[in-house]
Design a protein around this motif. Structure first.
Motif, PDB file in Angstrom:
ATOM      1  N   SER A  28     139.986 -68.588  -9.359  1.00 30.69           N
ATOM      2  CA  SER A  28     139.249 -67.776  -8.386  1.00 30.69           C
ATOM      3  C   SER A  28     138.510 -66.699  -9.175  1.00 30.69           C
ATOM      4  CB  SER A  28     140.197 -67.163  -7.343  1.00 30.69           C
ATOM      5  OG  SER A  28     140.991 -66.159  -7.925  1.00 30.69           O
ATOM      6  N   ALA A  29     137.938 -65.739  -8.478  1.00 35.85           N
ATOM      7  CA  ALA A  29     137.111 -64.723  -9.138  1.00 35.85           C
ATOM      8  C   ALA A  29     137.851 -63.966 -10.236  1.00 35.85           C
ATOM      9  CB  ALA A  29     136.579 -63.744  -8.105  1.00 35.85           C
ATOM     10  N   GLU A  30     139.124 -63.667 -10.046  1.00 37.45           N
ATOM     11  CA  GLU A  30     139.886 -62.906 -11.035  1.00 37.45           C
ATOM     12  C   GLU A  30     141.104 -63.657 -11.561  1.00 37.45           C
ATOM     13  OE1 GLU A  30     140.946 -59.260  -9.030  1.00 37.45           O
ATOM     14  OE2 GLU A  30     139.014 -58.347  -9.476  1.00 37.45           O
ATOM     15  N   THR A  31     141.286 -64.896 -11.149  1.00 42.25           N
ATOM     16  CA  THR A  31     142.499 -65.631 -11.477  1.00 42.25           C
ATOM     17  C   THR A  31     142.175 -66.872 -12.297  1.00 42.25           C
ATOM     18  OG1 THR A  31     143.426 -64.865  -9.371  1.00 42.25           O
ATOM     19  CG2 THR A  31     144.609 -66.605 -10.507  1.00 42.25           C
ATOM     20  N   TYR A  32     142.971 -67.069 -13.343  1.00 43.85           N
ATOM     21  CA  TYR A  32     142.763 -68.156 -14.287  1.00 43.85           C
ATOM     22  C   TYR A  32     144.100 -68.816 -14.599  1.00 43.85           C
ATOM     23  CZ  TYR A  32     138.415 -65.666 -14.843  1.00 43.85           C
ATOM     24  OH  TYR A  32     137.219 -65.060 -14.586  1.00 43.85           O
ATOM     25  N   PHE A  33     144.022 -69.999 -15.207  1.00 43.48           N
ATOM     26  CA  PHE A  33     145.216 -70.664 -15.713  1.00 43.48           C
ATOM     27  C   PHE A  33     145.027 -70.850 -17.211  1.00 43.48           C
ATOM     28  CE2 PHE A  33     147.605 -74.404 -16.999  1.00 43.48           C
ATOM     29  CZ  PHE A  33     148.877 -74.046 -16.562  1.00 43.48           C
ATOM     30  N   MET A  34     146.061 -70.475 -17.978  1.00 43.89           N
ATOM     31  CA  MET A  34     145.989 -70.582 -19.427  1.00 43.89           C
ATOM     32  C   MET A  34     147.386 -70.701 -20.004  1.00 43.89           C
ATOM     33  SD  MET A  34     144.728 -67.716 -22.091  1.00 43.89           S
ATOM     34  CE  MET A  34     145.267 -67.848 -23.768  1.00 43.89           C
ATOM     35  N   SER A  35     147.620 -71.697 -20.811  1.00 41.78           N
ATOM     36  CA  SER A  35     148.872 -71.853 -21.572  1.00 41.78           C
ATOM     37  C   SER A  35     150.129 -71.680 -20.723  1.00 41.78           C
ATOM     38  CB  SER A  35     148.904 -70.853 -22.737  1.00 41.78           C
ATOM     39  OG  SER A  35     147.827 -71.047 -23.610  1.00 41.78           O
ATOM     40  N   GLY A  36     150.150 -72.327 -19.559  1.00 37.60           N
ATOM     41  CA  GLY A  36     151.327 -72.260 -18.692  1.00 37.60           C
ATOM     42  C   GLY A  36     151.458 -70.977 -17.902  1.00 37.60           C
ATOM     43  N   ASN A  37     150.414 -70.166 -17.879  1.00 37.69           N
ATOM     44  CA  ASN A  37     150.410 -68.887 -17.171  1.00 37.69           C
ATOM     45  C   ASN A  37     149.276 -68.819 -16.163  1.00 37.69           C
ATOM     46  OD1 ASN A  37     152.258 -66.714 -18.652  1.00 37.69           O
ATOM     47  ND2 ASN A  37     151.377 -68.046 -20.224  1.00 37.69           N
ATOM     48  N   VAL A  38     149.533 -68.165 -15.057  1.00 36.77           N
ATOM     49  CA  VAL A  38     148.455 -67.706 -14.200  1.00 36.77           C
ATOM     50  C   VAL A  38     148.089 -66.334 -14.758  1.00 36.77           C
ATOM     51  CG1 VAL A  38     147.854 -66.860 -11.900  1.00 36.77           C
ATOM     52  CG2 VAL A  38     149.134 -68.984 -12.155  1.00 36.77           C
ATOM     53  N   VAL A  39     146.798 -66.119 -14.982  1.00 33.97           N
ATOM     54  CA  VAL A  39     146.321 -64.888 -15.588  1.00 33.97           C
ATOM     55  C   VAL A  39     145.344 -64.215 -14.636  1.00 33.97           C
ATOM     56  CG1 VAL A  39     145.213 -63.855 -17.609  1.00 33.97           C
ATOM     57  CG2 VAL A  39     146.470 -66.018 -17.852  1.00 33.97           C
ATOM     58  N   GLU A  40     145.615 -62.967 -14.309  1.00 34.17           N
ATOM     59  CA  GLU A  40     144.686 -62.171 -13.510  1.00 34.17           C
ATOM     60  C   GLU A  40     143.949 -61.247 -14.470  1.00 34.17           C
ATOM     61  OE1 GLU A  40     146.997 -60.225 -10.494  1.00 34.17           O
ATOM     62  OE2 GLU A  40     147.330 -62.093  -9.411  1.00 34.17           O
ATOM     63  N   ILE A  41     142.618 -61.330 -14.474  1.00 32.06           N
ATOM     64  CA  ILE A  41     141.767 -60.504 -15.328  1.00 32.06           C
ATOM     65  C   ILE A  41     140.923 -59.649 -14.400  1.00 32.06           C
ATOM     66  CG2 ILE A  41     139.992 -60.491 -17.119  1.00 32.06           C
ATOM     67  CD1 ILE A  41     140.965 -63.310 -17.922  1.00 32.06           C
ATOM     68  N   TYR A  42     141.147 -58.347 -14.444  1.00 29.61           N
ATOM     69  CA  TYR A  42     140.502 -57.489 -13.451  1.00 29.61           C
ATOM     70  C   TYR A  42     140.156 -56.118 -14.019  1.00 29.61           C
ATOM     71  CZ  TYR A  42     145.275 -55.728 -13.128  1.00 29.61           C
ATOM     72  OH  TYR A  42     146.514 -55.216 -13.443  1.00 29.61           O
ATOM     73  N   TYR A  43     139.166 -55.489 -13.381  1.00 29.18           N
ATOM     74  CA  TYR A  43     138.737 -54.145 -13.737  1.00 29.18           C
ATOM     75  C   TYR A  43     139.842 -53.158 -13.404  1.00 29.18           C
ATOM     76  CZ  TYR A  43     135.998 -49.868 -13.890  1.00 29.18           C
ATOM     77  OH  TYR A  43     135.546 -48.617 -14.187  1.00 29.18           O
ATOM     78  N   ASN A  44     140.125 -52.269 -14.332  1.00 30.71           N
ATOM     79  CA  ASN A  44     141.135 -51.237 -14.144  1.00 30.71           C
ATOM     80  C   ASN A  44     140.516 -50.058 -13.400  1.00 30.71           C
ATOM     81  OD1 ASN A  44     143.205 -49.380 -14.383  1.00 30.71           O
ATOM     82  ND2 ASN A  44     142.920 -49.059 -16.571  1.00 30.71           N
ATOM     83  N   ASP A  45     140.982 -49.798 -12.200  1.00 29.11           N
ATOM     84  CA  ASP A  45     140.451 -48.691 -11.393  1.00 29.11           C
ATOM     85  C   ASP A  45     140.682 -47.329 -12.039  1.00 29.11           C
ATOM     86  OD1 ASP A  45     139.502 -50.373  -9.399  1.00 29.11           O
ATOM     87  OD2 ASP A  45     141.371 -50.288  -8.258  1.00 29.11           O
ATOM     88  N   ASP A  46     141.617 -47.241 -12.971  1.00 26.67           N
ATOM     89  CA  ASP A  46     141.906 -45.986 -13.670  1.00 26.67           C
ATOM     90  C   ASP A  46     141.127 -45.855 -14.976  1.00 26.67           C
ATOM     91  OD1 ASP A  46     143.786 -45.018 -11.779  1.00 26.67           O
ATOM     92  OD2 ASP A  46     145.322 -46.325 -12.636  1.00 26.67           O
ATOM     93  N   TYR A  47     140.161 -46.755 -15.191  1.00 32.87           N
ATOM     94  CA  TYR A  47     139.388 -46.706 -16.429  1.00 32.87           C
ATOM     95  C   TYR A  47     138.774 -45.329 -16.621  1.00 32.87           C
ATOM     96  CZ  TYR A  47     135.474 -47.210 -19.634  1.00 32.87           C
ATOM     97  OH  TYR A  47     134.590 -47.031 -20.658  1.00 32.87           O
ATOM     98  N   ASP A  48     138.934 -44.822 -17.852  1.00 31.47           N
ATOM     99  CA  ASP A  48     138.346 -43.537 -18.217  1.00 31.47           C
ATOM    100  C   ASP A  48     137.990 -43.612 -19.703  1.00 31.47           C
ATOM    101  OD1 ASP A  48     138.312 -40.745 -19.323  1.00 31.47           O
ATOM    102  OD2 ASP A  48     138.665 -40.244 -17.215  1.00 31.47           O
ATOM    103  N   LYS A  49     136.706 -43.530 -20.005  1.00 28.74           N
ATOM    104  CA  LYS A  49     136.243 -43.682 -21.384  1.00 28.74           C
ATOM    105  C   LYS A  49     136.881 -42.656 -22.312  1.00 28.74           C
ATOM    106  CE  LYS A  49     132.051 -44.088 -24.127  1.00 28.74           C
ATOM    107  NZ  LYS A  49     130.600 -44.175 -24.089  1.00 28.74           N
ATOM    108  N   ILE A  50     137.002 -41.433 -21.872  1.00 31.08           N
ATOM    109  CA  ILE A  50     137.560 -40.374 -22.718  1.00 31.08           C
ATOM    110  C   ILE A  50     139.072 -40.535 -22.874  1.00 31.08           C
ATOM    111  CG2 ILE A  50     137.947 -37.878 -22.912  1.00 31.08           C
ATOM    112  CD1 ILE A  50     135.164 -37.580 -21.517  1.00 31.08           C
ATOM    113  N   LEU A  51     139.781 -40.729 -21.769  1.00 35.11           N
ATOM    114  CA  LEU A  51     141.233 -40.864 -21.839  1.00 35.11           C
ATOM    115  C   LEU A  51     141.672 -42.127 -22.577  1.00 35.11           C
ATOM    116  CD1 LEU A  51     142.292 -39.664 -18.271  1.00 35.11           C
ATOM    117  CD2 LEU A  51     142.463 -38.415 -20.434  1.00 35.11           C
ATOM    118  N   SER A  52     140.798 -43.131 -22.627  1.00 34.56           N
ATOM    119  CA  SER A  52     141.169 -44.380 -23.302  1.00 34.56           C
ATOM    120  C   SER A  52     141.331 -44.193 -24.804  1.00 34.56           C
ATOM    121  CB  SER A  52     140.139 -45.478 -23.015  1.00 34.56           C
ATOM    122  OG  SER A  52     138.920 -45.217 -23.665  1.00 34.56           O
ATOM    123  N   THR A  53     140.871 -43.094 -25.335  1.00 32.96           N
ATOM    124  CA  THR A  53     141.003 -42.842 -26.776  1.00 32.96           C
ATOM    125  C   THR A  53     142.241 -42.013 -27.099  1.00 32.96           C
ATOM    126  OG1 THR A  53     139.645 -40.846 -26.687  1.00 32.96           O
ATOM    127  CG2 THR A  53     138.503 -42.936 -27.109  1.00 32.96           C
ATOM    128  N   GLY A  54     142.947 -41.519 -26.086  1.00 28.16           N
ATOM    129  CA  GLY A  54     144.098 -40.652 -26.316  1.00 28.16           C
ATOM    130  C   GLY A  54     145.418 -41.397 -26.362  1.00 28.16           C
TER     131      GLY A  54
END
Length: 108
Positions: A28-54
């Motif tokens: 589906s839009a955010e759901t994949y299958f890989m190596s025996g796993n269901v994988v959800e790949i999604y945008y992090n609502d808490d994304y912060d460019k500055i805090l991501s470096t701390g």
């Protein structure tokens, strides 16, 4: 054993890279299958460019990838191998990423 990989690039780029390197099937839009796993790949609502470096910057990276094993043959050591392989791939692309295991489940 479930695990997460936080990646400091947008989901679209992560999906593109993952599709170029791994056998990954879009469910589906955010759901994949890989190596025996269901994988959800999604945008992090808490994304912060500055805090991501701390400290604990991974919490603020653009993308989170949640891995849920669905294959009964998947072992903890296999999941660790998958996580480390993906992390090494992102490292080779000069992309910051972090593997997050549930400490209660991460027993080798």
């Amino acid at each position: 054993m479930q695990f997460k990989i936080a990646v400091n690039e947008p989901p679209e780029k992560i999906v593109f890279l993952m599709e170029s390197k791994y056998k990954i099937l879009r469910l589906s839009a955010e759901t994949y299958f890989m190596s025996g796993n269901v994988v959800e790949i999604y945008y992090n609502d808490d994304y912060d460019k500055i805090l991501s470096t701390g400290e604990d910057g991974w919490f603020y990276y653009n993308t989170h990838m949640d891995f849920f094993p669905i294959d009964d043959e998947i072992t903890v050591s296999r999941e660790i191998e998958i996580a480390e392989n993906i992390k090494n791939f992102f490292d080779s692309c000069c992309i910051r990423s972090e593997i997050i295991f549930d400490s209660d489940e991460y027993q080798t």
